[in-house]
Design an enzyme around this catalytic site. Structure first.
Site, PDB file in Angstrom:
ATOM      1  N   GLY A  99       0.613 104.251  71.406  1.00  0.00           N
ATOM      2  CA  GLY A  99       1.644 103.637  71.763  1.00  0.00           C
ATOM      3  C   GLY A  99       1.573 102.203  72.190  1.00  0.00           C
ATOM      4  N   LEU A 102      -0.472  99.453  67.628  1.00  0.00           N
ATOM      5  CA  LEU A 102      -1.550  99.396  66.802  1.00  0.00           C
ATOM      6  C   LEU A 102      -1.601 100.670  65.677  1.00  0.00           C
ATOM      7  CD1 LEU A 102      -4.290  98.390  69.302  1.00  0.00           C
ATOM      8  CD2 LEU A 102      -2.872  96.916  67.750  1.00  0.00           C
ATOM      9  N   ASP A 149       2.963 100.294  58.052  1.00  0.00           N
ATOM     10  CA  ASP A 149       1.620 100.912  58.972  1.00  0.00           C
ATOM     11  C   ASP A 149       1.050 102.013  57.919  1.00  0.00           C
ATOM     12  OD1 ASP A 149       3.027  99.428  60.716  1.00  0.00           O
ATOM     13  OD2 ASP A 149       3.478 101.179  62.121  1.00  0.00           O
TER      14      ASP A 149
HETATM   15  C1  GLA Z   1       6.597  99.309  63.402  1.00  0.00           C
HETATM   16  C2  GLA Z   1       7.065  99.920  62.263  1.00  0.00           C
HETATM   17  C3  GLA Z   1       6.715  99.289  60.987  1.00  0.00           C
HETATM   18  C4  GLA Z   1       6.904  97.838  61.207  1.00  0.00           C
HETATM   19  C5  GLA Z   1       6.766  97.344  62.481  1.00  0.00           C
HETATM   20  C6  GLA Z   1       7.513  95.900  62.518  1.00  0.00           C
HETATM   21  O1  GLA Z   1       5.209  99.231  63.470  1.00  0.00           O
HETATM   22  O2  GLA Z   1       6.229 101.363  62.184  1.00  0.00           O
HETATM   23  O3  GLA Z   1       7.224 100.015  59.859  1.00  0.00           O
HETATM   24  O4  GLA Z   1       8.733  97.930  60.852  1.00  0.00           O
HETATM   25  O5  GLA Z   1       7.144  98.204  63.558  1.00  0.00           O
HETATM   26  O6  GLA Z   1       6.978  95.050  61.811  1.00  0.00           O
END
Ligand code: GLA
Length: 362
Positions: A99, A102, A149
């Site tokens: 949470g 990262l 991510d």
């Molecule tokens: C989270 C989401 C990503 C992206 C970021 C903000 O980490 O999982 O897809 O949208 O927020 O950039």
């Protein structure tokens, strides 16, 4: 193993078809698995006292949403794509804050996907696997995230940042090899809950703004047209702020890549600070702890710039820090944050690390 990720710049633009610039970090989730002869999956982890089990024949998203849904969702996605998986017993260990902005969830999804494929000696294109992991997040965790991510965790290379065009899926690995500079992660200690609605609200506002401006995504508005776009009478204050953030952030990301090419860390740092201001004032996804970290870090000798990283509402900040100043920066931030908020922040100076890997022992 699968690493966490930090995003250097390009925040809240992935679901708008924009450019992002993340890196994998030197903290990861490790999953060790042994295949079973049946279709049962049994997971042990420090995240819960008891082992969690489910069957590959019942992977529906219904039921309680514990951390295991990330694994379940990926396995369901792989089976839906025609991979025939086998059951397994697994032990999961992690040194990645949960949470914390990262991407611990993307790391868990990626490692689960890679290891299950490895057990049946199947392979899957990394971007395809990233999309399966993203779908797991949408359907099983209820977070309508973009692709950044999962793509970062699965495709990043050591000593490189990943420049990902989220509209076309095209990737370029941008060298970040100058040992005089490093990336410092400073965790606010505030746990974010992207599923609680604010993330989805921003995404919806962007989509509605794009529809009003008659583009398929905000990525299609060039920076030169931003002022005109903002004059559109249909945009309310919230949508206008979203458009300004997204269009300017995409431009900052592309300029950041130019800075890296000519080792202009001063300007790169300035772009990080501008990105934070835009996320704080226009997109409104920061929080007092992150603002404090960014303000304090940006004023320190050896820090080129600092910004929140990830979805926001808590989580971590990233600072571009001169390696020879890292110790002093860490000490100063630790005591300033503790004096203000009564707790020390978790910090890590990291190089861009390698993406997720799976090994098979016969
Ligand atoms: C989270 C989401 C990503 C992206 C970021 C903000 O980490 O999982 O897809 O949208 O927020 O950039």
């Amino acid at each position: 193993m699968a690493p966490g990720r930090l995003n250097v710049i390009g925040e809240h633009v992935d679901y708008n078809g924009g450019f992002v610039l993340p890196a994998a970090i030197e903290r990861e989730i490790v999953l060790v698995a042994r295949p079973r002869l049946d279709r049962v999956v049994r997971l042990c982890s420090g995240l819960s006292d008891e082992a969690v089990s489910f069957s590959l024949d019942d992977l529906s998203p219904a039921g309680p949403r514990g951390w295991e849904v990330y694994v379940k969702g990926v396995l369901a996605g792989l089976e839906a794509h025609g991979f025939r998986l086998c059951g397994f017993d697994a032990e999961i260990v992690s040194n990645l804050p949960v949470g914390g902005g990262l991407s611990s969830s993307a790391a868990l999804e990626a490692v689960a996907g890679l290891i299950t494929l490895a057990m049946t000696e199947d392979t899957c294109d990394r971007m395809q696997l990233a999309k399966i992991c993203q779908q797991a997040e949408h359907r099983y965790a209820g977070v309508p995230c973009g692709i950044m991510d999962q793509a970062a965790v699965l495709t990043c290379q050591a000593d490189h940042l990943l420049l990902l065009d989220c509209q076309t899926g095209q990737a370029r690995h941008i060298p970040f090899q100058d040992s005089r500079w490093g990336l410092m992660i400073i965790h606010s200690g505030v746990s974010h809950a992207l599923a609680e609605g604010e993330y989805a609200k921003r995404r919806k506002a962007c989509e509605e703004a794009a529809a009003l401006l008659k583009v398929s995504s905000l990525r299609d508005i060039p920076i030169a047209d931003l002022d005109d776009a903002l004059k559109h009478p249909g945009l309310n204050d919230e949508k206008r702020r979203c458009v300004r953030h997204v269009v300017s952030e995409i431009d900052r990301t592309l300029r950041a890549v130019e800075c890296l090419a000519c080792e202009d860390y001063r300007t790169l740092g300035k772009l990080l600070c501008e990105s934070h201001a835009s996320l704080r004032d226009d997109y409104r996804v920061s929080c007092p702890e992150l603002d404090f970290i960014v303000k304090t870090a940006s004023g320190l000798d050896g820090v080129a710039g600092c910004r929140m990283t990830g979805g926001g509402f808590g989580g971590a900040a990233v600072a571009l820090v001169r390696s020879d100043a890292a110790e002093a920066v860490r000490d100063h931030l630790r005591s300033a944050f503790a004096a203000q908020f009564g707790a020390e922040p978790w910090m890590l100076m990291t190089r861009p690390a390698v993406g997720a890997r799976a090994w098979r022992r016969c």
